[in-house]
Scaffold this active site. Structure first.
Site, PDB file in Angstrom:
ATOM      1  N   GLU A 105      32.674  31.259  59.852  1.00  0.00           N
ATOM      2  CA  GLU A 105      32.341  32.653  59.510  1.00  0.00           C
ATOM      3  C   GLU A 105      32.719  32.910  58.065  1.00  0.00           C
ATOM      4  OE1 GLU A 105      34.828  34.838  62.195  1.00  0.00           O
ATOM      5  OE2 GLU A 105      33.754  34.145  63.957  1.00  0.00           O
ATOM      6  N   LYS A 107      34.790  34.704  55.214  1.00  0.00           N
ATOM      7  CA  LYS A 107      36.066  35.404  55.115  1.00  0.00           C
ATOM      8  C   LYS A 107      35.813  36.600  54.211  1.00  0.00           C
ATOM      9  CE  LYS A 107      40.981  34.828  54.180  1.00  0.00           C
ATOM     10  NZ  LYS A 107      41.115  36.230  54.027  1.00  0.00           N
ATOM     11  N   ASP A 109      36.120  39.903  52.146  1.00  0.00           N
ATOM     12  CA  ASP A 109      37.196  40.386  51.290  1.00  0.00           C
ATOM     13  C   ASP A 109      37.171  41.911  51.275  1.00  0.00           C
ATOM     14  OD1 ASP A 109      39.311  40.227  49.651  1.00  0.00           O
ATOM     15  OD2 ASP A 109      38.206  39.573  47.880  1.00  0.00           O
ATOM     16  N   ARG A 128      45.441  47.374  59.544  1.00  0.00           N
ATOM     17  CA  ARG A 128      46.255  46.323  60.143  1.00  0.00           C
ATOM     18  C   ARG A 128      47.750  46.606  59.986  1.00  0.00           C
ATOM     19  NH1 ARG A 128      48.711  41.763  58.372  1.00  0.00           N
ATOM     20  NH2 ARG A 128      48.959  40.125  59.929  1.00  0.00           N
ATOM     21  N   TYR A 210      34.703  40.424  63.879  1.00  0.00           N
ATOM     22  CA  TYR A 210      34.816  38.987  64.119  1.00  0.00           C
ATOM     23  C   TYR A 210      35.833  38.624  65.193  1.00  0.00           C
ATOM     24  CZ  TYR A 210      38.265  40.171  60.514  1.00  0.00           C
ATOM     25  OH  TYR A 210      39.250  40.781  59.792  1.00  0.00           O
ATOM     26  N   LYS A 295      39.995  28.939  51.437  1.00  0.00           N
ATOM     27  CA  LYS A 295      39.888  29.931  50.360  1.00  0.00           C
ATOM     28  C   LYS A 295      39.109  29.380  49.176  1.00  0.00           C
ATOM     29  CE  LYS A 295      42.889  33.047  49.748  1.00  0.00           C
ATOM     30  NZ  LYS A 295      42.821  34.511  49.692  1.00  0.00           N
ATOM     31  N   CYS A 387      26.861  49.899  11.287  1.00  0.00           N
ATOM     32  CA  CYS A 387      26.465  48.640  11.929  1.00  0.00           C
ATOM     33  C   CYS A 387      27.299  47.488  11.374  1.00  0.00           C
ATOM     34  CB  CYS A 387      24.982  48.381  11.678  1.00  0.00           C
ATOM     35  SG  CYS A 387      24.449  46.782  12.299  1.00  0.00           S
ATOM     36  N   CYS A 390      24.590  45.173   9.317  1.00  0.00           N
ATOM     37  CA  CYS A 390      23.891  45.585   8.098  1.00  0.00           C
ATOM     38  C   CYS A 390      24.523  46.800   7.420  1.00  0.00           C
ATOM     39  CB  CYS A 390      22.425  45.870   8.408  1.00  0.00           C
ATOM     40  SG  CYS A 390      22.187  47.356   9.407  1.00  0.00           S
ATOM     41  N   CYS A 403      21.894  50.639  16.157  1.00  0.00           N
ATOM     42  CA  CYS A 403      21.618  50.528  14.732  1.00  0.00           C
ATOM     43  C   CYS A 403      20.120  50.782  14.576  1.00  0.00           C
ATOM     44  CB  CYS A 403      21.969  49.135  14.227  1.00  0.00           C
ATOM     45  SG  CYS A 403      21.315  48.839  12.578  1.00  0.00           S
ATOM     46  N   CYS A 409      17.909  44.980   9.703  1.00  0.00           N
ATOM     47  CA  CYS A 409      19.159  44.481  10.260  1.00  0.00           C
ATOM     48  C   CYS A 409      18.924  43.062  10.787  1.00  0.00           C
ATOM     49  CB  CYS A 409      19.627  45.414  11.377  1.00  0.00           C
ATOM     50  SG  CYS A 409      21.151  44.859  12.149  1.00  0.00           S
TER      51      CYS A 409
HETATM   52  S1  IVH Z   1      40.131  36.256  62.222  1.00  0.00           S
HETATM   53  C1  IVH Z   1      43.469  35.963  65.097  1.00  0.00           C
HETATM   54  N1  IVH Z   1      37.895  36.181  60.859  1.00  0.00           N
HETATM   55  O1  IVH Z   1      41.436  37.626  56.572  1.00  0.00           O
HETATM   56  C2  IVH Z   1      42.535  35.831  63.975  1.00  0.00           C
HETATM   57  N2  IVH Z   1      39.787  37.171  59.813  1.00  0.00           N
HETATM   58  O2  IVH Z   1      43.771  36.303  55.424  1.00  0.00           O
HETATM   59  C3  IVH Z   1      42.440  37.076  63.187  1.00  0.00           C
HETATM   60  N3  IVH Z   1      39.330  38.098  57.573  1.00  0.00           N
HETATM   61  O3  IVH Z   1      43.857  39.335  58.438  1.00  0.00           O
HETATM   62  C4  IVH Z   1      41.645  37.040  61.959  1.00  0.00           C
HETATM   63  N4  IVH Z   1      37.202  37.582  57.516  1.00  0.00           N
HETATM   64  O4  IVH Z   1      41.712  40.554  57.659  1.00  0.00           O
HETATM   65  C5  IVH Z   1      39.189  36.553  60.843  1.00  0.00           C
HETATM   66  N5  IVH Z   1      35.822  36.092  59.812  1.00  0.00           N
HETATM   67  C6  IVH Z   1      37.113  36.460  59.801  1.00  0.00           C
HETATM   68  C7  IVH Z   1      37.692  37.137  58.702  1.00  0.00           C
HETATM   69  C8  IVH Z   1      39.043  37.473  58.744  1.00  0.00           C
HETATM   70  C9  IVH Z   1      38.194  38.170  56.868  1.00  0.00           C
HETATM   71  C10 IVH Z   1      40.640  38.635  57.106  1.00  0.00           C
HETATM   72  C11 IVH Z   1      41.471  39.292  58.160  1.00  0.00           C
HETATM   73  C12 IVH Z   1      42.759  38.522  58.195  1.00  0.00           C
HETATM   74  C13 IVH Z   1      42.774  37.958  56.815  1.00  0.00           C
HETATM   75  C14 IVH Z   1      43.683  36.748  56.730  1.00  0.00           C
END
Ligand code: IVH
Length: 641
Positions: A105, A107, A109, A128, A210, A295, A387, A390, A403, A409
């Protein structure tokens, strides 16, 4: 319709629009139903708990109230290299006796959110926090239109996902914001943790889910099952891939083009799919052993702004170039970044000597996002009034400085000639900045029209121009007279008009005369042409009708011929991934020459998706929508038959 029916209908339409990206009514029809609901609510004095009118926010809240999660929210273990990922997978294999199937999946941000539903209604949304206790942000969460206010499932359930701000939403917000948002993560965190819920609503947030953190007696046998459950309860999800081969997963990760996405990701998440296997693996005190975040390299960092240099572009516009204390970012040393224009400096409050956030994406020059910390002794960036090239007095237009010394120029004349000769314009090969400078310095070429008067004798005066080069150059100049209208409009160097707009304008007006006569109203009626672009066009023709006349007298006055009857007539294509025998542009031109239309993203309206090597999210979407997908060989056959 009664109130219940109206609420259901509106929620259904919002689901189609915000989650499935597949609207079935116009905004106008939606608004009419919404107004009807507002009226009913006002008359009856009742508002159903899942009414969409609850999404706009009321009076600002006084404070945040702590919320204890039903079950603790875990975080993720992370790694930065494929070797670490392989080592983790080996450990799983040993513990489980065989290679486990894993899901992949994005990640995301953004900001983690956790939603509780009871009896099918959203009863709480929270952040959280420390994993056990977060903040109650239910009202803020309700403004996110892709979050369902009610779901079909009636048991108690807690779902976890990420609140995000799409890049397109961020750019739109920043276009008019008094204080621009620095990046999507800050933007979403600031929006959700904002007591003024009306402000949250203005950010047009989104959310992707997710994980199911608590589901009472209901058991899920795998991650895929969780995602299917989330989908069937109308949540947005983003699972990419499933495999038990770590090399296959790595290949998928490598194929991800994070800059092609409309949301920020800082890595990929790999999770063991089977719930039984997860039970065997268990948890540490911080994270599950069955999941790993891979990451990506950071694209953002901070550094000190040492000075600002002003550059003059082809339209005469001055662009401030930030000179930075060198810093490593994405495997390169960054020393310069752009600040867009003077207005941008003021808006971002950037000063010399302060620490600034910089961001680098793809191969574009890094951008300064805002100030991280103002240091003692920092000084303001002064607004130039002459400018730097020139010395001419500058003029101010909105956020920009110009300009006005159009021909005198050197910097802008040279930039204009270089642009004029590029492939996207007149396609006159071999005119680098160096050559354009020589043309200007030695032969006084200050306008592209003058290229057409040059003789072999003239060119022989320039260093490096020998017989063959002179001949090639003169031939290229002559051939360029057959240019088509989109390329010609692009070659004119109208401020704020790039190749895409040039094409739209060519299609719409059919000739330069047609375009030159257009009013702001006619221009803004074209999709994607806004006030600023329209004003630039009108201004250009008011000032440079002489240039257009001169081109005409040289025989350059192309008309746009809409091709009809081509064998791809009206078919809509999307190109994705790398083709071996064509460039993207080349393939697009071939399709268009046969009457086809090339789109930038896959939608319901797309007919055919041409998928090359390493095609990513567009291919996924095409599959999901059941679109016809062809590879390079089939594409070649299609062109040739
Ligand atoms: S799973 C028990 N899936 O990344 C597993 N987290 O650095 C719980 N995050 O706290 C997390 N995309 O806020 C999961 N596809 C994804 C995610 C994800 C972003 C975040 C989440 C977590 C943080 C950890």
């Amino acid at each position: 319709m009664n109130m219940r029916e109206l609420v259901n209908k509106l929620n259904d339409l919002a689901y189609r629009y915000y989650v499935l990206d597949d609207p079935i009514v116009s905004d106008k029809e939606y608004d009419a139903l919404y107004d009807e609901l507002l009226k009913l609510e006002a008359e009856s004095g009742t508002v159903l708990p899942d009414s969409p009118t609850k999404r706009v926010g009321g009076e600002p809240l006084k404070q945040f109230v702590p919320h204890t999660h039903i079950r603790r929210l875990y975080s993720l273990d992370k790694c930065n290299s494929f070797d670490e990922l392989r080592a983790w997978f080996e450990k799983l294999k040993t513990a489980l006796g065989s290679a486990p199937e894993c899901t992949l999946e994005y990640k995301l941000d953004g900001l983690t959110v956790c939603l509780t539903y009871r009896d099918g209604q959203l009863v709480c949304g929270s952040t959280r926090g420390n994993g056990e206790v977060g903040e109650n942000v239910t009202e803020q969460i309700k403004t996110i239109r892709s979050v369902p206010l009610s779901i079909p499932y009636k048991g108690e359930i807690e779902v976890q996902g990420e609140g995000i701000m799409r890049i397109s939403a961020l750019n739109k917000y920043n276009a008019t914001a008094a204080v621009p948002l620095k990046n999507p993560r800050n933007a979403v965190a600031g929006a959700i943790r904002n007591l003024d819920v009306k402000e949250t609503a203005k950010r047009n947030l989104d959310a992707v889910f997710y994980n199911i953190n608590f589901s009472g007696d209901k058991v899920f046998t795998s991650q895929t099952e969780q995602i299917e459950f989330l989908k069937s309860n109308r949540f947005k999800t983003d699972m990419c891939f499933v495999s038990n081969d770590i090399e296959e997963i790595i290949a998928q990760i490598q194929a991800v083009d994070r800059n092609a996405l409309d949301f920020a990701i800082d890595g990929m998440v790999i999770k063991v799919n089977s719930s039984n296997a997860r039970t065997v693996l268990g948890y540490t005190d911080k994270f599950p052993k069955w999941a790993m975040a891979f990451k990506f390299e950071a694209e953002e960092t901070t550094t000190t702004l040492c000075d600002v240099a002003w550059q003059v572009g082809r339209t005469g516009k001055l662009t401030p170039l930030a000179l930075l204390e060198p810093v490593e970012l994405c495997g390169a040393t960054v020393k310069r970044a752009t600040l867009n224009n003077y207005g941008d400096i003021v808006r971002k409050g950037v000063t010399i000597g302060s620490r600034v956030f910089i961001r680098r994406s793809n191969d574009v020059i890094p951008e300064i996002l805002g100030v991280a910390e103002t240091r003692d002794g920092a000084r303001e960036i002064s607004k130039p009034n002459k400018c730097p090239c020139c010395g001419h007095e500058l003029i101010e237009d909105g956020a920009n400085l110009f300009c006005p010394n159009f021909y005198g120029c050197r910097a802008q004349a040279v930039a204009r000639i270089v642009q004029f000769c590029t492939k996207d314009c007149m396609d006159i090969d071999g005119v680098s900045i160096k050559t354009a400078e020589l043309l200007y310095d030695v032969l006084g070429v200050h306008s592209p029209t003058m290229l057409y008067d040059l003789t072999a004798d003239d060119l022989a005066k320039i260093d490096g121009f020998k017989a063959k080069k002179i001949n090639n150059f003169l031939t290229a100049v002559r051939n360029s007279k057959n240019v088509d209208l989109p390329h010609f409009i692009n070659a004119l160097c109208i401020d704020n008009v790039g190749k895409v707009t040039a094409k739209d304008l060519a299609e719409h007006f059919g000739s330069v005369d047609g375009l030159a006569a257009a009013t702001v109203e006619e221009l803004t009626a074209i999709q994607d042409v806004g006030e600023i672009v329209a004003a630039s066009i009108v201004d250009y023709f008011a000032r440079h009708s002489d240039v257009v006349q001169k081109f005409k007298s040289l025989g350059i006055n192309p008309e746009y011929v809409k091709r009809t009857g081509g064998k791809l007539e009206g078919l809509k294509f999307v190109l994705t991934g790398a083709l071996s025998e064509f460039t993207r542009d080349g393939a697009a031109r071939l399709i268009e020459s046969l009457g086809g239309i090339v789109q930038s993203s896959v939608s319901k309206l797309t007919d055919i998706v041409v998928a090359g090597e390493n095609a990513g999210s567009k291919l996924e979407k095409a599959r999901a929508l059941g679109k016809k997908i062809i590879d390079e060989i089939e594409f070649k056959n299609l062109l040739n038959t």
